[in-house]
Write an enzyme that holds these catalytic residues in place. Sequence first.
Site, PDB file in Angstrom:
ATOM      1  N   ARG A  31     127.842  51.886  98.369  1.00 57.29           N
ATOM      2  CA  ARG A  31     126.683  52.376  97.614  1.00 57.29           C
ATOM      3  C   ARG A  31     127.125  53.379  96.544  1.00 57.29           C
ATOM      4  O   ARG A  31     126.576  53.407  95.447  1.00 57.29           O
ATOM      5  CB  ARG A  31     125.667  53.035  98.535  1.00 57.29           C
ATOM      6  N   LYS A  69     120.418  53.341  99.637  1.00 51.87           N
ATOM      7  CA  LYS A  69     119.695  52.369 100.446  1.00 51.87           C
ATOM      8  C   LYS A  69     120.036  52.531 101.930  1.00 51.87           C
ATOM      9  O   LYS A  69     121.197  52.548 102.315  1.00 51.87           O
ATOM     10  CB  LYS A  69     120.055  50.952  99.983  1.00 51.87           C
TER      11      LYS A  69
END
Length: 85
Positions: A31, A69
């Site tokens: 990420r 996320k």
Amino acid sequence: GLHNGSVVAGVVGTKRRFFDLWGDAVNIAARMESGGVANCIHCTNDVAEEAKKYPKEFIALSRGTIDVKGKGEMESFIIAPTHKQ
């Protein structure tokens, strides 16, 4: 992207084997990479704190918080060498 933490490692495949890593640390690092800045090392607060232990080699520049996320808001940093190349 960089993050530190526990991972599980193993060899996958029967015909064409390869080594792989799994775990929360791997997902967070991915990420960081996907939300990063081109030609920069994007990392989490954990990695930035480690880099700050070596002020002659690295500088950690805050990027503020980003939405990760599955994790929510996390503070992120850009790591850069202190010397010019």
